[in-house]
Design an enzyme around this catalytic site. Structure first.
Site, mmCIF file in Angstrom:
data_model
loop_
_atom_site.group_PDB
_atom_site.id
_atom_site.type_symbol
_atom_site.label_atom_id
_atom_site.label_comp_id
_atom_site.label_asym_id
_atom_site.label_seq_id
_atom_site.Cartn_x
_atom_site.Cartn_y
_atom_site.Cartn_z
ATOM 1 C CE LYS A 1 56.092 24.311 51.867
ATOM 2 N NZ LYS A 1 57.195 24.217 51.125
ATOM 3 C CD GLU B 1 61.542 22.251 53.179
ATOM 4 O OE1 GLU B 1 61.294 22.415 52.012
ATOM 5 O OE2 GLU B 1 61.103 22.456 54.176
ATOM 6 C CB THR C 1 60.978 21.916 46.153
ATOM 7 O OG1 THR C 1 61.475 22.946 47.043
ATOM 8 C CG2 THR C 1 60.435 22.641 44.817
ATOM 9 N NE ARG D 1 62.736 25.903 46.496
ATOM 10 C CZ ARG D 1 62.523 26.754 47.524
ATOM 11 N NH1 ARG D 1 63.313 27.901 47.367
ATOM 12 N NH2 ARG D 1 61.439 26.914 48.324
#
Length: 221
Positions: free
Chosen positions: A142, A54, A82, A58
């Protein structure tokens, strides 16, 4: 004239999530700070057995990393993390991401995930948030931040009202509690970054990244 490929159904996208999470078991959550780190970091993780990654958005290099890894390391499974809004979702999709992960879920983002060809794993921290996604067909989430939200005990409790839902807990997961999370029946994999210590990466200590990754997988055997 060729037919336009049909968009996967939500059930098919749930199957895709189950597939990559089942193979991954541990999903490294990566934030890229220097472009020269991208390939050696991915190679170090893969050498330790972690081949589903992943890459978070960011940093400004998130999309660059996804594009590079999809081109240069096609054997890896690369997702975008994100993802905060539909625009970021579209950018990640265009960059070649194979799946999407968000820390939470707005109505707009969840709807964009329904319409996307890619599977979205939306973040939740409460039963109400699960219900919002559930109404749109989501069955995989998640739990974030997992430890703050009650950890393994919270996941066990959520299994009662949501028997068909499974989770990837992320946030505070580490080698000390990894096995405890993975023993919960509704956990399909865990996300974490303990194998990505900033000092190791800055020093180019890729052997240590590989070793810690491999050691984490042995805890699940």
């Amino acid at each position: 004239m060729s037919a336009t490929p049909s968009k996967p159904s939500m059930a098919e996208k749930i199957g895709l999530i189950d597939d990559f999470c089942g193979r991954a078991r541990i999903l490294p959550v990566i934030t890229i700070n220097r472009e020269e780190e991208i390939l050696p970091l991915a190679d170090a993780l893969a050498a330790g057995g972690l081949t589903t990654l992943e890459v978070t958005l960011r940093s400004a290099l998130g999309l660059t990393a996804i594009r590079l890894l999809r081109e240069a390391r096609p054997a890896l499974c690369i997702g975008a993390g994100t993802v905060l809004d539909p625009a970021m979702l579209a950018e990640a999709e265009a960059a070649g991401a194979q799946f999407l992960v968000s820390p939470g879920g707005t109505a707009e983002l969840l709807q964009a995930g329904v319409e996307s060809a890619l599977p979205l794993l939306p973040g939740i921290s409460s039963a109400s948030e699960i219900m919002l996604g559930y109404a749109l067909g989501y069955r995989r989430f998640k739990l974030f931040p997992a430890e703050v939200c009650g950890g393994a005990a919270a996941l066990k409790a959520l299994g009662g009202p949501f028997p068909g839902v499974r989770f990837c807990p992320t946030g505070g997961v580490n080698p000390d509690n990894l096995r405890r999370y993975m023993q919960v029946p509704n956990v399909m994999c865990v996300g974490g970054s303990w194998m990505l210590e900033a000092g190791w990466i800055a020093a180019g200590d890729w052997a240590r990244v590989t070793r810690v990754s491999a050691e984490a997988l042995t805890l699940l055997d």
